[in-house]
Design a protein around this motif. Structure first.
Motif, short mmCIF file in Angstrom:
data_model
loop_
_atom_site.label_atom_id
_atom_site.label_comp_id
_atom_site.label_asym_id
_atom_site.label_seq_id
_atom_site.Cartn_x
_atom_site.Cartn_y
_atom_site.Cartn_z
N ASN A 1 37.93 65.80 -3.75
CA ASN A 1 37.01 65.44 -4.37
C ASN A 1 38.25 63.75 -4.43
O ASN A 1 37.58 62.92 -5.27
CB ASN A 1 36.43 65.63 -5.25
CG ASN A 1 36.53 64.47 -6.62
OD1 ASN A 1 35.22 63.85 -6.01
ND2 ASN A 1 37.19 64.91 -7.44
N HIS B 1 33.25 58.23 -4.82
CA HIS B 1 32.51 58.69 -5.72
C HIS B 1 32.62 57.65 -7.06
O HIS B 1 31.82 57.97 -7.56
CB HIS B 1 32.83 60.11 -6.11
CG HIS B 1 34.32 61.08 -6.95
ND1 HIS B 1 35.33 59.66 -6.00
CD2 HIS B 1 34.18 61.20 -8.21
CE1 HIS B 1 36.22 60.65 -7.01
NE2 HIS B 1 35.73 61.32 -8.23
N HIS C 1 31.28 58.64 -11.77
CA HIS C 1 32.47 58.37 -12.90
C HIS C 1 31.47 57.25 -13.36
O HIS C 1 32.20 56.24 -14.64
CB HIS C 1 33.65 58.44 -12.94
CG HIS C 1 34.14 59.12 -12.74
ND1 HIS C 1 34.35 60.26 -13.18
CD2 HIS C 1 35.30 59.53 -11.39
CE1 HIS C 1 34.60 61.07 -12.80
NE2 HIS C 1 35.57 60.90 -11.41
N ASP D 1 33.28 65.47 -12.27
CA ASP D 1 33.89 65.94 -11.23
C ASP D 1 33.39 67.26 -11.21
O ASP D 1 33.11 68.17 -10.04
CB ASP D 1 35.16 65.68 -11.36
CG ASP D 1 35.75 64.16 -11.22
OD1 ASP D 1 35.50 63.38 -10.11
OD2 ASP D 1 37.25 63.92 -11.83
FE LIG Z 1 36.54 62.51 -9.96
#
Ligand SMILES: [Fe+2]
Ligand code: FES
Lengths: 161, 432
Positions: B205, B211, B216, B363
């Motif tokens: 990640n 992502h 986020h 996360d």
């Molecule tokens: Fe992240």
């Protein structure tokens, strides 16, 4: 140090702040803060925020960012918000300076991480609040939360602690 | 030996464009990883700035094994197993501090911070000819240090430290080169964050640019940078991801910073005039031109395999606990000789990293949800094909490179993982 009436008033303020946090009542909680706010979660009781990293060290602007993020609907670690209930106890008024009160308390908080693990997280520690009377009303300008396990691995702390 | 050793065929679980879900859930694979990657391979352990003075110590783990980083009177940095050589008591139970000796509370054996045995109560019972030197603390067999970053391997033989780090050592250089003294300082303490997820989701990640726009989004909204086009190659973000070999990967924002033409984009876009002492110290150390380049390109955003994350002005590492638990640690990357930067770096780390920050809780939640989703055994595979058709060797540095939303870094992680794990598994298999 203060008369019974003032003590009850301080106590009622603390319970209200706890309820707003428990219920993720973001606007109500944010509205309790003064402009010179500090919302602080250190990692050790003797931490110096200039040299020791903190979990949270929010001034008023950053409290605003925190609340905007929570209210965005995309703060996934709080979508949906954790069901929470806390007990605040052992309230003592530590010092009084004019219309400012420094107050110590203990707390225990059950938080359900409903967003992912569904773990029931158990948080606890001591809190120091600093309150100020403004136009007859109590306002919050400092809240330091010393978690018992602040220096241990902890789960997400993205709710209002 | 009649029992057939249970060997996993990693080649069947790891393909270029997909990996098998069981890699995150199988306890046998987790055990093998601990052995092969975390105990026998090289891992990040800490930084010499955490033990600046003689007698300083800091507790760590290598894989599952408790160790102590110490600095002795001769100024050597030691990595010692945190286990009393008598009957195994955890010798030191403090997180860090300063000591002249470690005394085991069980029967009172004592050891120097260099690991040597100092003494024990009622020594006569050890018999004639007993030599205290026999019972010093165990040292971690191999330790490698680059720019103060301490790495170690519990295996006495194997790939050398230089081979392990490979070309990726320039990433550590890039961090340290932002200090006018050429040294970083990791002395602000560590935030510790529990993820109920497999450890591999962290390195996968941390250099995943894809992502950010979704995971986020709330941070981008709250700080007003939601529609900046950052992390979106289709909206023109020129940032790239890179495979440095050896499982080391990078998400390089420098192209974005360069496009802006403004320094300190990695530091909230601060103007140079706000950091006059830092700029002067950097220019005195490296010259004007080189300083301009460094404050424009900024610190790296990169993984040193398996457990170190150079997260711009933050340093992060982790310990796996089990198939579905990992503890991640965070500290600000402070720069020696740069108090103006450090003061704000502390606040920047608190904003970005840690369980109460604006980034990492998402996360953690995503990693935990991945872990829960993987309880479903269909589909069996996780898809990693993004950018396969367009990743290419960058002629400037010879590294496999692709756009910010591609999965080149995931594939780089898995290809190195496969090399390590299948080598170890074929050794185990042939031993049966
Ligand atoms: Fe992240
Ligand atoms: S176990 Fe440490 S002195 Fe006996």
């Amino acid at each position: 140090m203060v008369n019974e009436q003032v003590f009850r008033e301080v106590e009622a303020f603390i319970y209200k702040e706890a309820r707003f946090a428990d219920e993720s009542a973001y606007d109500d909680w944010e509205a309790l803060w003064e402009d010179d706010a500090l919302y602080w979660v250190p990692t050790r009781p003797d931490a110096d925020p200039e040299v020791d990293i903190s979990h949270i060290y929010d001034n008023r602007a950053r409290i605003g960012t925190r609340i905007r993020q929570l209210k965005s609907g995309f703060r996934f670690s709080q979508v949906p918000p954790s069901p929470m209930r806390r007990v605040v106890s052992n309230i003592e008024i530590i010092s009084v300076t004019g219309e400012e009160y420094e107050v110590a308390a203990n707390f225990m908080l059950m938080e359900l991480a409903i967003q992912s693990t569904r773990d029931m997280n158990f948080w606890g520690g001591s809190i120091v609040y600093r309150l100020r009377r403004v136009n007859g009303e109590l306002r919050l300008f400092y809240k330091k939360i010393m978690l018992v396990d602040a220096d241990e691995p902890v789960a997400n702390l993205s709710f209002l602690v | 030996m009649t029992a057939k050793m249970d060997t996993v065929s990693y080649e069947n679980l790891i393909h270029r464009e997909k990996v098998h879900g069981s890699l995150y859930t199988d306890p046998a694979i987790f055990q093998a990883e601990m052995e092969t990657i975390f105990h026998n391979g090289w891992v990040f352990v800490g930084h010499t700035s955490e033990v600046p003075k003689a007698g300083d110590f800091s507790r760590r783990q290598i894989g599952k094994q408790p160790v102590l980083i110490t600095r002795d009177r001769d100024n050597n940095v030691n990595l010692l197993l945190n286990r009393c050589t008598h009957r195994g008591n955890l010798l030191c139970n403090r997180t860090n501090g300063n000591a002249s000796t470690f005394t085991c509370p069980y029967h009172g054996w004592s050891f120097g911070v260099d690991g040597e045995m100092r003494g024990m109560p009622m020594l006569q019972a050890m018999g004639e000819g007993f030599d205290k030197a026999e019972l010093g603390l165990a040292h971690v067999p191999r330790v490698g240090i680059h720019r103060g970053f301490i790495f170690a391997s519990l295996a006495s033989e194997g790939e050398s430290f230089e081979e392990y780090l490979g070309d990726a050592k320039v990433l550590l250089d890039r961090s340290a080169d932002l200090s006018p003294e050429g040294e970083v300082d990791l002395s602000a303490g560590w935030l510790k964050h529990r993820f109920k997820a497999n450890w591999k989701m962290l390195p996968e990640n941390n250099t995943d640019g894809y992502h950010v726009g979704s995971t986020h989004s709330s941070m981008l909204m709250a700080t007003g940078s939601a529609n900046s086009g950052a992390f979106n190659d289709e909206m023109g973000d020129p940032s790239v991801i890179r495979d440095w070999g050896g499982g080391h990967t990078e998400l390089d924002f420098a192209p974005r910073y360069r496009m802006s033409g403004r320094p300190f984009q990695w530091f909230g876009g601060t103007r140079k005039s706000k950091l006059p002492k830092y700029m002067a110290a950097m220019e005195a150390a490296y010259g004007k031109e080189e300083t301009e380049e460094r404050v424009l390109a900024g610190p790296p955003h990169a993984i040193i395999f398996p457990n170190l994350f150079l997260a711009e002005l933050n340093i992060t590492y982790f310990y796996p606990v089990s198939t579905n638990e990992v503890i991640q640690y965070y500290t600000p990357l402070l720069l020696k000789g740069a108090p103006e930067v450090n003061k704000r770096a502390m606040r920047q780390t608190e904003g970005a990293m840690g369980p109460g920050s604006f980034l990492l809780p998402e996360d953690a939640s995503m990693a935990e949800r991945n872990q829960l989703g993987l309880e479903a055994l269909t589909p069996e595979w996780m898809d990693l094909r993004r950018g396969l058709h367009r990743e290419h060797i960058d002629e400037e540095n010879g590294l496999l490179t692709s756009s910010v939303s591609d999965e080149t870094t995931n594939r780089a992680f898995w290809s190195h993982y496969l090399t390590m794990m299948s080598k170890a598994s074929s050794r185990a298999g042939s031993g049966c």
